[in-house]
Scaffold this active site. Structure first.
Site, PDB file in Angstrom:
ATOM      1  N   THR A  52      50.651  28.776  44.397  1.00 17.20           N
ATOM      2  CA  THR A  52      50.730  27.315  44.430  1.00 17.20           C
ATOM      3  C   THR A  52      49.888  26.717  45.555  1.00 17.20           C
ATOM      4  O   THR A  52      49.658  27.374  46.576  1.00 17.20           O
ATOM      5  CB  THR A  52      52.209  26.910  44.636  1.00 17.20           C
ATOM      6  N   ASP A  53      49.518  25.451  45.377  1.00 16.13           N
ATOM      7  CA  ASP A  53      48.813  24.759  46.459  1.00 16.13           C
ATOM      8  C   ASP A  53      49.751  24.404  47.620  1.00 16.13           C
ATOM      9  O   ASP A  53      49.295  24.043  48.711  1.00 16.13           O
ATOM     10  CB  ASP A  53      48.103  23.501  45.934  1.00 16.13           C
ATOM     11  N   GLU A  54      51.067  24.515  47.396  1.00 18.57           N
ATOM     12  CA  GLU A  54      52.018  24.129  48.460  1.00 18.57           C
ATOM     13  C   GLU A  54      51.921  25.039  49.680  1.00 18.57           C
ATOM     14  O   GLU A  54      52.406  24.687  50.747  1.00 18.57           O
ATOM     15  CB  GLU A  54      53.448  24.135  47.922  1.00 18.57           C
TER      16      GLU A  54
ATOM     17  N   TYR B 267      60.619  27.289  49.666  1.00 20.22           N
ATOM     18  CA  TYR B 267      59.872  27.730  48.478  1.00 20.22           C
ATOM     19  C   TYR B 267      58.430  28.080  48.859  1.00 20.22           C
ATOM     20  O   TYR B 267      57.942  29.176  48.578  1.00 20.22           O
ATOM     21  CB  TYR B 267      59.878  26.641  47.388  1.00 20.22           C
TER      22      TYR B 267
ATOM     23  N   LYS C  81      56.341  31.639  48.828  1.00 18.81           N
ATOM     24  CA  LYS C  81      55.113  31.862  48.056  1.00 18.81           C
ATOM     25  C   LYS C  81      53.971  32.272  48.998  1.00 18.81           C
ATOM     26  O   LYS C  81      53.164  33.142  48.659  1.00 18.81           O
ATOM     27  CB  LYS C  81      54.726  30.603  47.273  1.00 18.81           C
TER      28      LYS C  81
HETATM   29  P1  NAD Z   1      59.849  28.412  36.111  1.00 18.66           P
HETATM   30  O1  NAD Z   1      60.937  28.239  37.122  1.00 18.66           O
HETATM   31  O2  NAD Z   1      59.778  27.485  34.959  1.00 18.66           O
HETATM   32  O3  NAD Z   1      59.917  29.893  35.493  1.00 18.66           O
HETATM   33  C1  NAD Z   1      60.157  31.020  36.281  1.00 18.66           C
HETATM   34  C2  NAD Z   1      60.446  32.190  35.356  1.00 18.66           C
HETATM   35  O4  NAD Z   1      60.659  33.357  36.164  1.00 18.66           O
HETATM   36  C3  NAD Z   1      61.723  32.008  34.521  1.00 18.66           C
HETATM   37  O5  NAD Z   1      61.497  32.416  33.191  1.00 18.66           O
HETATM   38  C4  NAD Z   1      62.733  32.919  35.201  1.00 18.66           C
HETATM   39  O6  NAD Z   1      63.731  33.435  34.315  1.00 18.66           O
HETATM   40  C5  NAD Z   1      61.837  34.025  35.744  1.00 18.66           C
HETATM   41  N1  NAD Z   1      62.422  34.707  36.897  1.00 18.66           N
HETATM   42  C6  NAD Z   1      62.974  34.134  38.002  1.00 18.66           C
HETATM   43  N2  NAD Z   1      63.433  35.095  38.822  1.00 18.66           N
HETATM   44  C7  NAD Z   1      63.145  36.281  38.239  1.00 18.66           C
HETATM   45  C8  NAD Z   1      63.359  37.639  38.615  1.00 18.66           C
HETATM   46  N3  NAD Z   1      63.985  37.959  39.750  1.00 18.66           N
HETATM   47  N4  NAD Z   1      62.918  38.618  37.794  1.00 18.66           N
HETATM   48  C9  NAD Z   1      62.295  38.310  36.611  1.00 18.66           C
HETATM   49  N5  NAD Z   1      62.092  37.043  36.199  1.00 18.66           N
HETATM   50  C10 NAD Z   1      62.511  36.054  37.016  1.00 18.66           C
HETATM   51  O7  NAD Z   1      58.506  28.412  36.947  1.00 18.66           O
HETATM   52  P2  NAD Z   1      57.068  27.820  36.573  1.00 18.66           P
HETATM   53  O8  NAD Z   1      57.026  26.405  36.927  1.00 18.66           O
HETATM   54  O9  NAD Z   1      56.718  28.265  35.222  1.00 18.66           O
HETATM   55  O10 NAD Z   1      56.172  28.603  37.642  1.00 18.66           O
HETATM   56  C11 NAD Z   1      55.642  29.891  37.343  1.00 18.66           C
HETATM   57  C12 NAD Z   1      54.837  30.386  38.530  1.00 18.66           C
HETATM   58  O11 NAD Z   1      53.779  29.472  38.794  1.00 18.66           O
HETATM   59  C13 NAD Z   1      55.629  30.494  39.824  1.00 18.66           C
HETATM   60  O12 NAD Z   1      55.202  31.644  40.495  1.00 18.66           O
HETATM   61  C14 NAD Z   1      55.254  29.241  40.591  1.00 18.66           C
HETATM   62  O13 NAD Z   1      55.352  29.471  41.974  1.00 18.66           O
HETATM   63  C15 NAD Z   1      53.828  29.048  40.154  1.00 18.66           C
HETATM   64  N6  NAD Z   1      53.319  27.663  40.170  1.00 18.66           N
HETATM   65  C16 NAD Z   1      54.016  26.668  39.544  1.00 18.66           C
HETATM   66  C17 NAD Z   1      53.486  25.377  39.507  1.00 18.66           C
HETATM   67  C18 NAD Z   1      54.201  24.249  38.798  1.00 18.66           C
HETATM   68  O14 NAD Z   1      53.754  23.114  38.864  1.00 18.66           O
HETATM   69  N7  NAD Z   1      55.294  24.495  38.092  1.00 18.66           N
HETATM   70  C19 NAD Z   1      52.259  25.112  40.123  1.00 18.66           C
HETATM   71  C20 NAD Z   1      51.593  26.150  40.771  1.00 18.66           C
HETATM   72  C21 NAD Z   1      52.118  27.419  40.768  1.00 18.66           C
HETATM   73  O1  DAU Z   2      52.155  21.814  43.780  1.00 20.66           O
HETATM   74  C1  DAU Z   2      52.601  22.856  42.976  1.00 20.66           C
HETATM   75  C2  DAU Z   2      54.116  22.865  42.939  1.00 20.66           C
HETATM   76  O2  DAU Z   2      54.519  21.761  42.136  1.00 20.66           O
HETATM   77  C3  DAU Z   2      54.702  24.171  42.390  1.00 20.66           C
HETATM   78  O3  DAU Z   2      54.362  25.221  43.240  1.00 20.66           O
HETATM   79  C4  DAU Z   2      56.222  24.070  42.246  1.00 20.66           C
HETATM   80  O4  DAU Z   2      56.732  25.230  41.636  1.00 20.66           O
HETATM   81  C5  DAU Z   2      56.546  22.860  41.393  1.00 20.66           C
HETATM   82  O5  DAU Z   2      57.952  22.697  41.315  1.00 20.66           O
HETATM   83  C6  DAU Z   2      55.903  21.590  41.971  1.00 20.66           C
HETATM   84  O6  DAU Z   2      56.523  21.241  43.224  1.00 20.66           O
HETATM   85  P1  DAU Z   2      56.837  19.710  43.620  1.00 20.66           P
HETATM   86  O7  DAU Z   2      57.888  19.694  44.638  1.00 20.66           O
HETATM   87  O8  DAU Z   2      55.580  18.967  43.893  1.00 20.66           O
HETATM   88  O9  DAU Z   2      57.395  19.192  42.182  1.00 20.66           O
HETATM   89  P2  DAU Z   2      58.648  18.299  41.776  1.00 20.66           P
HETATM   90  O10 DAU Z   2      58.499  18.032  40.315  1.00 20.66           O
HETATM   91  O11 DAU Z   2      59.929  18.852  42.262  1.00 20.66           O
HETATM   92  O12 DAU Z   2      58.369  16.947  42.554  1.00 20.66           O
HETATM   93  C7  DAU Z   2      57.166  16.227  42.387  1.00 20.66           C
HETATM   94  C8  DAU Z   2      57.212  15.032  43.326  1.00 20.66           C
HETATM   95  O13 DAU Z   2      58.221  14.115  42.855  1.00 20.66           O
HETATM   96  C9  DAU Z   2      57.615  15.372  44.747  1.00 20.66           C
HETATM   97  O14 DAU Z   2      56.898  14.542  45.644  1.00 20.66           O
HETATM   98  C10 DAU Z   2      59.102  15.036  44.820  1.00 20.66           C
HETATM   99  C11 DAU Z   2      59.244  13.884  43.844  1.00 20.66           C
HETATM  100  N1  DAU Z   2      60.533  13.800  43.131  1.00 20.66           N
HETATM  101  C12 DAU Z   2      60.989  14.910  42.479  1.00 20.66           C
HETATM  102  C13 DAU Z   2      62.191  14.882  41.792  1.00 20.66           C
HETATM  103  C14 DAU Z   2      62.709  16.112  41.093  1.00 20.66           C
HETATM  104  C15 DAU Z   2      61.231  12.613  43.082  1.00 20.66           C
HETATM  105  O15 DAU Z   2      60.799  11.575  43.648  1.00 20.66           O
HETATM  106  N2  DAU Z   2      62.423  12.579  42.399  1.00 20.66           N
HETATM  107  C16 DAU Z   2      62.943  13.662  41.759  1.00 20.66           C
HETATM  108  O16 DAU Z   2      64.060  13.571  41.175  1.00 20.66           O
END
Ligand code: NAD
Ligand code: DAU
Length: 360
Positions: free
Chosen positions: A136-138, A163, A167
């Site tokens: 992630t970019d975080e 988180y 990562k």
């Molecule tokens: P998600 O939470 O939707 O899915 C995570 C999956 O991992 C689920 O299917 C869960 O059952 C599985 N999992 C969790 N713990 C596990 C374990 N111990 N063993 C096996 N499986 C397990 O997550 P996502 O949003 O699809 O993110 C996927 C990946 O991409 C993550 O590594 C996250 O850090 C990264 N990422 C997410 C975003 C985003 O915007 N969502 C952006 C950048 C990177």
């Molecule tokens: O940047 C990549 C990341 O993006 C991934 O690595 C993470 O897995 C993914 O969850 C996401 O993280 P964020 O914290 O940016 O996403 P989230 O959807 O939780 O929140 C997006 C923005 O919205 C953040 O600034 C918090 C705000 N927010 C979120 C929720 C859930 C609100 O204002 N209200 C809310 O109820």
């Protein structure tokens, strides 16, 4: 035929990636999806591919060394695409330990098992082996709200939430494997994804779901935090292109220059719902800007994320296909047409989390 071991394939990005890969490569690839099925894992996402002969699901926890070792012993794995993680920042603030266990220990187990399966006696690896760590970019921390600074692959790590700290630790482990064992790996650091099958704890699906039910739309702090949004298929395409054209050992930032303030996202969702819902749909009367409710800010809330994707563009030829305007409409349409999916995932456990998190 390339055999992919995809971890976390039942989650949001993992399942979209599997669908993308089967759509593109059909019977030219084999995918083994390894997922523990936590609250975030949902096999319903993969219904359209579950009967394919070149798809296998194995329920296993990535921290379970024995189970993962057996998967490598039983299968000739070419590429690992490692998505499995605890992914929600707010949950990490409430309960950090499971993030360390899954994201750090789980990644260490995956790396160890892949190395044990792949490394030859002389320390080399057969051609075609690759471990892709999805990150992630975080990990880069927070940018000033200046519209001109960006996250580059060389930006020093400065994670703020449990988180992102977990990562960042997992990224460092991958880098250590590359440096110590010449392990064939890549890392991608990607911005906020959106699209179908995203669990409604994350901003976009949460706001859509709440608006459809006439529930308050909880905006953290002043709502002016900035995230850089990427349509999930463009992320899947980026991962695929790293496998095709990337150089082993390299990190690539993936993001589509789509910065939006949170409040803009929320108002866009409301306006798009009002535009897409016909007057005859009873859900339409629930949707209104009056639902916007400013709530207490997230602890340690990063102000701005913005990816510089120059390296991915230059070295891989990667560019996003979907603009935000097209992607958000497509996404909202999907949730409108799949409200059943929402009601299945917003089970008892999620309700409890939601009530505790938002004091409802
Ligand atoms: P998600 O939470 O939707 O899915 C995570 C999956 O991992 C689920 O299917 C869960 O059952 C599985 N999992 C969790 N713990 C596990 C374990 N111990 N063993 C096996 N499986 C397990 O997550 P996502 O949003 O699809 O993110 C996927 C990946 O991409 C993550 O590594 C996250 O850090 C990264 N990422 C997410 C975003 C985003 O915007 N969502 C952006 C950048 C990177
Ligand atoms: O940047 C990549 C990341 O993006 C991934 O690595 C993470 O897995 C993914 O969850 C996401 O993280 P964020 O914290 O940016 O996403 P989230 O959807 O939780 O929140 C997006 C923005 O919205 C953040 O600034 C918090 C705000 N927010 C979120 C929720 C859930 C609100 O204002 N209200 C809310 O109820």
């Amino acid at each position: 035929m390339t055999t992919y071991l995809v971890t976390g394939g039942a989650g949001f990005i993992g399942s979209n990636y599997i669908l993308y890969m089967f759509h593109k490569y059909s019977d030219q690839i084999r995918i083994i999806n390894v997922d523990a099925l936590t609250y975030a894992g949902n096999l319903e996402n993969l219904k359209s591919v579950e009967d394919l002969p070149n798809y296998t699901f194995i329920r296993a926890d990535i921290t379970d060394k024995e189970a993962i070792t057996k998967i490598f012993e039983d299968n000739e794995i070419d590429q690992v695409i490692h998505f499995a993680a605890e992914s929600h920042v707010d949950r990490s603030i409430r309960n950090p330990e499971v993030f360390v266990k899954t994201n750090v220990l789980g990644t260490a187990v995956m790396l160890n098992c892949a190395r044990a399966a792949w490394e030859r006696a002389d320390g080399s690896y057969p051609a075609g082996k690759r471990f892709h760590h999805v990150s992630t970019d975080e990990v880069y921390g927070s940018l000033p709200d200046d519209g001109v600074s960006y996250f580059y692959e060389t930006t020093p790590y400065a994670p703020h939430s449990p988180y992102s700290a977990s990562k960042a630790s997992s990224d460092m482990l991958v880098r250590a494997y590359i440096d110590t064992y010449h392990f064939p790996a890549n890392i991608t650091n990607t911005s906020n994804n959106y699209g179908p099958y995203q669990f409604p704890e994350k901003l976009i699906p949460l706001m859509i779901n709440n608006a459809l039910h006439g529930k308050p739309l909880p905006v953290y702090g002043d709502g002016r935090n900035i995230r850089d949004w990427l349509y999930v298929d463009d992320h899947a395409k980026g991962i695929d292109m790293v496998g095709l054209y990337g150089k082993l050992g390299e990190t690539y930032n993936i993001g589509g220059h789509n910065e939006r303030r949170n409040i803009e996202i929320v108002t866009t969702i409301i306006d798009t719902l009002l535009e897409l819902l016909p007057d005859s749909d009873p859900r339409k009367k629930n949707v209104s800007r009056d639902l916007i409710t400013y709530v207490e800010d997230r602890k340690g809330h990063d102000r701005r994320y913005a990816i510089a994707p120059d390296k991915a563009k230059r070295e891989l030829g990667w560019e996003p296909d979907t603009t935000f305007e097209v992607g958000i409409k497509k996404t909202i349409k999907w949730y409108l047409e799949n409200e059943e999916w929402f009601s299945h995932v917003t089970s008892g456990d999620y309700q409890k989390y939601y009530e505790e998190m938002y004091h409802t």
